[in-house]
Enzyme design. Structure first.
Site, mmCIF file in Angstrom:
data_model
loop_
_atom_site.group_PDB
_atom_site.id
_atom_site.type_symbol
_atom_site.label_atom_id
_atom_site.label_comp_id
_atom_site.label_asym_id
_atom_site.label_seq_id
_atom_site.Cartn_x
_atom_site.Cartn_y
_atom_site.Cartn_z
ATOM 1 N N THR A 148 0.821 -1.206 0.000
ATOM 2 C CA THR A 148 0.000 0.000 0.000
ATOM 3 C C THR A 148 0.860 1.263 0.000
ATOM 4 O O THR A 148 1.981 1.254 0.523
ATOM 5 C CB THR A 148 -0.905 -0.007 1.256
ATOM 6 O OG1 THR A 148 -1.477 1.284 1.436
ATOM 7 C CG2 THR A 148 -0.136 -0.355 2.523
ATOM 8 N N ASP A 149 0.289 2.348 -0.515
ATOM 9 C CA ASP A 149 1.011 3.635 -0.471
ATOM 10 C C ASP A 149 1.155 4.134 0.968
ATOM 11 O O ASP A 149 1.972 5.016 1.241
ATOM 12 C CB ASP A 149 0.289 4.691 -1.333
ATOM 13 C CG ASP A 149 -1.135 4.996 -0.894
ATOM 14 O OD1 ASP A 149 -1.663 4.309 0.009
ATOM 15 O OD2 ASP A 149 -1.733 5.940 -1.454
ATOM 16 N N GLU A 150 0.377 3.551 1.890
ATOM 17 C CA GLU A 150 0.433 4.024 3.285
ATOM 18 C C GLU A 150 1.782 3.769 3.942
ATOM 19 O O GLU A 150 2.096 4.378 4.963
ATOM 20 C CB GLU A 150 -0.673 3.377 4.125
ATOM 21 C CG GLU A 150 -2.040 3.804 3.683
ATOM 22 C CD GLU A 150 -3.110 3.631 4.746
ATOM 23 O OE1 GLU A 150 -2.768 3.478 5.928
ATOM 24 O OE2 GLU A 150 -4.286 3.655 4.370
ATOM 25 N N TYR A 177 -1.692 -0.378 11.149
ATOM 26 C CA TYR A 177 -1.899 -1.100 9.878
ATOM 27 C C TYR A 177 -0.724 -0.859 8.935
ATOM 28 O O TYR A 177 -0.126 -1.796 8.408
ATOM 29 C CB TYR A 177 -3.213 -0.646 9.219
ATOM 30 C CG TYR A 177 -3.276 -0.962 7.737
ATOM 31 C CD1 TYR A 177 -3.431 -2.273 7.286
ATOM 32 C CD2 TYR A 177 -3.165 0.057 6.773
ATOM 33 C CE1 TYR A 177 -3.471 -2.561 5.921
ATOM 34 C CE2 TYR A 177 -3.202 -0.223 5.417
ATOM 35 C CZ TYR A 177 -3.361 -1.528 4.995
ATOM 36 O OH TYR A 177 -3.395 -1.814 3.642
ATOM 37 N N LYS A 236 2.174 -3.412 7.302
ATOM 38 C CA LYS A 236 2.394 -3.607 5.855
ATOM 39 C C LYS A 236 3.851 -3.286 5.493
ATOM 40 O O LYS A 236 4.446 -3.950 4.645
ATOM 41 C CB LYS A 236 1.433 -2.730 5.051
ATOM 42 C CG LYS A 236 -0.037 -3.105 5.172
ATOM 43 C CD LYS A 236 -0.392 -4.473 4.594
ATOM 44 C CE LYS A 236 -0.346 -4.514 3.102
ATOM 45 N NZ LYS A 236 -0.844 -5.834 2.583
HETATM 46 P P1 NAD Z 1 -10.245 -6.875 2.571
HETATM 47 O O1 NAD Z 1 -10.220 -6.595 4.033
HETATM 48 O O2 NAD Z 1 -11.480 -6.565 1.797
HETATM 49 O O3 NAD Z 1 -9.905 -8.410 2.304
HETATM 50 C C1 NAD Z 1 -8.912 -9.098 3.007
HETATM 51 C C2 NAD Z 1 -9.147 -10.586 2.802
HETATM 52 O O4 NAD Z 1 -8.091 -11.295 3.469
HETATM 53 C C3 NAD Z 1 -10.468 -11.088 3.397
HETATM 54 O O5 NAD Z 1 -11.133 -11.924 2.473
HETATM 55 C C4 NAD Z 1 -10.031 -11.891 4.634
HETATM 56 O O6 NAD Z 1 -10.898 -12.952 4.968
HETATM 57 C C5 NAD Z 1 -8.661 -12.385 4.176
HETATM 58 N N1 NAD Z 1 -7.775 -12.708 5.314
HETATM 59 C C6 NAD Z 1 -7.532 -11.951 6.427
HETATM 60 N N2 NAD Z 1 -6.676 -12.584 7.241
HETATM 61 C C7 NAD Z 1 -6.353 -13.754 6.637
HETATM 62 C C8 NAD Z 1 -5.493 -14.826 6.974
HETATM 63 N N3 NAD Z 1 -4.792 -14.840 8.122
HETATM 64 N N4 NAD Z 1 -5.384 -15.881 6.114
HETATM 65 C C9 NAD Z 1 -6.103 -15.886 4.959
HETATM 66 N N5 NAD Z 1 -6.942 -14.906 4.599
HETATM 67 C C10 NAD Z 1 -7.051 -13.850 5.417
HETATM 68 O O7 NAD Z 1 -8.979 -6.109 1.982
HETATM 69 P P2 NAD Z 1 -8.783 -5.412 0.563
HETATM 70 O O8 NAD Z 1 -9.218 -4.007 0.646
HETATM 71 O O9 NAD Z 1 -9.313 -6.311 -0.483
HETATM 72 O O10 NAD Z 1 -7.186 -5.400 0.509
HETATM 73 C C11 NAD Z 1 -6.477 -6.500 -0.057
HETATM 74 C C12 NAD Z 1 -4.991 -6.219 0.020
HETATM 75 O O11 NAD Z 1 -4.699 -5.014 -0.699
HETATM 76 C C13 NAD Z 1 -4.474 -5.978 1.432
HETATM 77 O O12 NAD Z 1 -3.223 -6.582 1.537
HETATM 78 C C14 NAD Z 1 -4.354 -4.475 1.550
HETATM 79 O O13 NAD Z 1 -3.331 -4.126 2.453
HETATM 80 C C15 NAD Z 1 -3.996 -4.098 0.139
HETATM 81 N N6 NAD Z 1 -4.393 -2.759 -0.320
HETATM 82 C C16 NAD Z 1 -5.687 -2.340 -0.184
HETATM 83 C C17 NAD Z 1 -6.058 -1.091 -0.702
HETATM 84 C C18 NAD Z 1 -7.488 -0.599 -0.590
HETATM 85 O O14 NAD Z 1 -7.748 0.562 -0.940
HETATM 86 N N7 NAD Z 1 -8.444 -1.395 -0.169
HETATM 87 C C19 NAD Z 1 -5.106 -0.277 -1.310
HETATM 88 C C20 NAD Z 1 -3.781 -0.730 -1.413
HETATM 89 C C21 NAD Z 1 -3.451 -1.985 -0.927
HETATM 90 O O1 DAU Z 2 -4.085 4.145 0.628
HETATM 91 C C1 DAU Z 2 -4.322 2.760 0.538
HETATM 92 C C2 DAU Z 2 -5.133 2.319 1.735
HETATM 93 O O2 DAU Z 2 -6.451 2.834 1.530
HETATM 94 C C3 DAU Z 2 -5.171 0.811 1.944
HETATM 95 O O3 DAU Z 2 -3.886 0.348 2.234
HETATM 96 C C4 DAU Z 2 -6.129 0.428 3.073
HETATM 97 O O4 DAU Z 2 -6.249 -0.982 3.159
HETATM 98 C C5 DAU Z 2 -7.492 1.032 2.781
HETATM 99 O O5 DAU Z 2 -8.367 0.766 3.853
HETATM 100 C C6 DAU Z 2 -7.374 2.534 2.540
HETATM 101 O O6 DAU Z 2 -6.992 3.218 3.764
HETATM 102 P P1 DAU Z 2 -7.668 4.610 4.207
HETATM 103 O O7 DAU Z 2 -7.516 4.755 5.661
HETATM 104 O O8 DAU Z 2 -7.216 5.715 3.331
HETATM 105 O O9 DAU Z 2 -9.201 4.260 3.797
HETATM 106 P P2 DAU Z 2 -10.582 4.557 4.510
HETATM 107 O O10 DAU Z 2 -11.660 4.204 3.539
HETATM 108 O O11 DAU Z 2 -10.659 3.974 5.870
HETATM 109 O O12 DAU Z 2 -10.537 6.140 4.675
HETATM 110 C C7 DAU Z 2 -10.390 7.003 3.547
HETATM 111 C C8 DAU Z 2 -10.359 8.423 4.061
HETATM 112 O O13 DAU Z 2 -11.664 8.758 4.575
HETATM 113 C C9 DAU Z 2 -9.410 8.658 5.200
HETATM 114 O O14 DAU Z 2 -8.872 9.976 5.105
HETATM 115 C C10 DAU Z 2 -10.287 8.544 6.450
HETATM 116 C C11 DAU Z 2 -11.610 9.095 5.961
HETATM 117 N N1 DAU Z 2 -12.820 8.506 6.593
HETATM 118 C C12 DAU Z 2 -12.951 7.170 6.604
HETATM 119 C C13 DAU Z 2 -14.065 6.579 7.183
HETATM 120 C C14 DAU Z 2 -14.204 5.075 7.212
HETATM 121 C C15 DAU Z 2 -13.801 9.346 7.087
HETATM 122 O O15 DAU Z 2 -13.697 10.595 7.046
HETATM 123 N N2 DAU Z 2 -14.915 8.769 7.659
HETATM 124 C C16 DAU Z 2 -15.074 7.418 7.729
HETATM 125 O O16 DAU Z 2 -16.114 6.957 8.280
#
Ligand code: NAD
Ligand code: DAU
Length: 354
Positions: free
Chosen positions: A124-126, A148, A152
């Site tokens: 992730t970019d985080e 988190y 990562k």
């Molecule tokens: P998500 O929470 O929707 O899905 C995570 C999945 O992993 C779920 O299906 C869960 O059951 C499974 N899981 C959790 N723990 C596990 C374990 N111990 N063994 C096997 N499976 C397990 O997450 P997402 O948003 O789909 O993110 C997927 C990946 O992409 C993550 O690694 C996250 O860090 C990364 N990522 C997410 C975003 C985003 O914006 N959502 C952006 C950049 C990177």
């Molecule tokens: O940047 C990549 C990341 O993006 C991934 O690595 C993470 O898995 C993914 O969850 C996401 O992280 P963020 O913290 O950026 O996503 P989130 O949707 O939780 O929040 C997006 C922005 O919105 C953040 O600035 C927090 C804000 N927010 C979020 C929630 C859930 C609110 O203002 N209110 C809310 O209720």
């Protein structure tokens, strides 16, 4: 690379990727290992249930015996499995350490033993932390802010170490905020859509002026597929859409699409340690692998809202049970929940409405 092990393939991005991969590679075969935590959902894969090219297994990536057996059957591993929500990591980081760090180590160890041809870590970019101007590139220092992001970043360092020490052909991708179908409604966009549908307030953290770069999940999946087939082992690729939006503007745009008033937006106590802005430079993947995002923000937002409107049953089911308990603690009892955290002393509540 046609036989792959996808971990976390019942979650948001993983399920979209399995669908993307099988639709682009007719001779492909996916073993999908997912623990089915609160975020994993077999409904996300319902259309693939009868596809003989997809094998689902419920299990934990920390289970070394299980993972070893699966690694022996595939050419590549793509690790999506993670605890993925920043807010939950602030409440309790223990499962983040187990899955995100040790789970990745277990997968790397199995990759080493079975000489897997590629190991792709979905990062992730985080991991770079927040920045006020410019954009991070792949060699920028890691400075994660949340538990988190720290977990990562640690996983990324293990991928690097296993490449350096044992020659495991690991590649890291670092993507920005994804949106699209099947995203669990703890994340900003699906949470705001589902609240707006019920005329409930949209809880915007702090002043709502934080910036995120939003990318459609299908563009992220396309980038991963490019990296799987053309990426160089030992390298990292940033994946972003150059689509920065302020949370407040995003909330207003969603309300406009849904025909709901801006008065639903409610500023609430900020997330502790909230990163102000994420920004990455995706030039490397564009130049080296010819990848470009294809889905425009306007089109992607409309499609996404339509998808949630057309999947009200899915939304109702994932928001029942444990989700209600989480929502109550995180939003309805927000101040109590945050004041129980030691870091909450630095949080300034802001109760004005936008
Ligand atoms: P998500 O929470 O929707 O899905 C995570 C999945 O992993 C779920 O299906 C869960 O059951 C499974 N899981 C959790 N723990 C596990 C374990 N111990 N063994 C096997 N499976 C397990 O997450 P997402 O948003 O789909 O993110 C997927 C990946 O992409 C993550 O690694 C996250 O860090 C990364 N990522 C997410 C975003 C985003 O914006 N959502 C952006 C950049 C990177
Ligand atoms: O940047 C990549 C990341 O993006 C991934 O690595 C993470 O898995 C993914 O969850 C996401 O992280 P963020 O913290 O950026 O996503 P989130 O949707 O939780 O929040 C997006 C922005 O919105 C953040 O600035 C927090 C804000 N927010 C979020 C929630 C859930 C609110 O203002 N209110 C809310 O209720």
């Amino acid at each position: 690379m046609v036989r792959i092990l996808v971990t976390g393939g019942a979650g948001f991005i993983g399920s979209n990727f399995v669908r993307y991969f099988l639709s682009r590679h007719p001779d492909g075969f996916v073993v999908n290992l997912d623990k089915l935590t609160y975020a994993g959902n077999l409904e996300n894969l319902a259309d693939l249930e009868k596809d003989p090219r997809h094998e689902f297994l419920q299990g934990d990536i920390c289970d070394a015996g299980l993972v070893k057996g699966l690694a022996a059957r595939v050419e590549a591993i793509i690790n999506f499995a993670a605890e993925s929500h920043v807010d939950r990591s602030i409440l309790d980081a223990s499962s983040f350490l187990a899955t995100n760090i040790d789970g990745t180590r277990v997968l790397l160890e199995a990759s080493r033993q079975h000489k897997v041809h590629r190991f792709i870590q979905i990062s992730t970019d985080e991991v770079y932390g927040s920045l006020s101007a410019g954009a991070f590139h792949e060699a920028s220092p890691l400075a994660p802010s949340s538990p988190y992001a720290a977990s990562k970043a640690a996983a990324d360092l293990f991928v690097r170490a296993y490449h350096h020490t044992y020659g495991v052909p690991g590649i890291i991708t670092r993507c920005t905020n994804n949106y699209g179908p099947y995203q669990f409604p703890e994340k900003l966009i699906p949470l705001f859509i589902s609240n707006a549908l019920e005329h409930k307030p949209l809880p915007l953290y702090g002043d709502g002026l934080q910036l995120r770069d939003w990318i459609h999940v299908e563009d992220h999946c396309a980038a991963i597929d490019r990296v799987l087939h053309g990426g160089r082992p030992g390298e990292t690729y940033n994946v972003g859409a150059r689509n920065e939006r302020r949370n407040l503007d995003l909330a207003r745009a969603l309300l406009k699409i849904l025909g709901r008033p801006d008065s639903l937006i409610q500023l609430v106590t900020d997330r502790p340690g909230h990163d102000r802005r994420y920004a990455i430079d995706p030039t490397k993947i564009e130049r080296e692998l010819g990848w470009r995002p294809r889905v425009s923000w306007e089109e992607g937002m409309h499609q996404t809202v339509q998808w949630y409107l057309g999947h009200r049953d899915w939304l109702d089911r994932v928001r029942s049970g444990a989700y209600r308990t989480y929502y109550r603690a995180m939003y309805e009892e927000r101040d109590d929940t945050l004041s129980n955290l030691t870091s909450a002393s630095s949080v300034e509540p802001n109760r004005e409405r936008v």
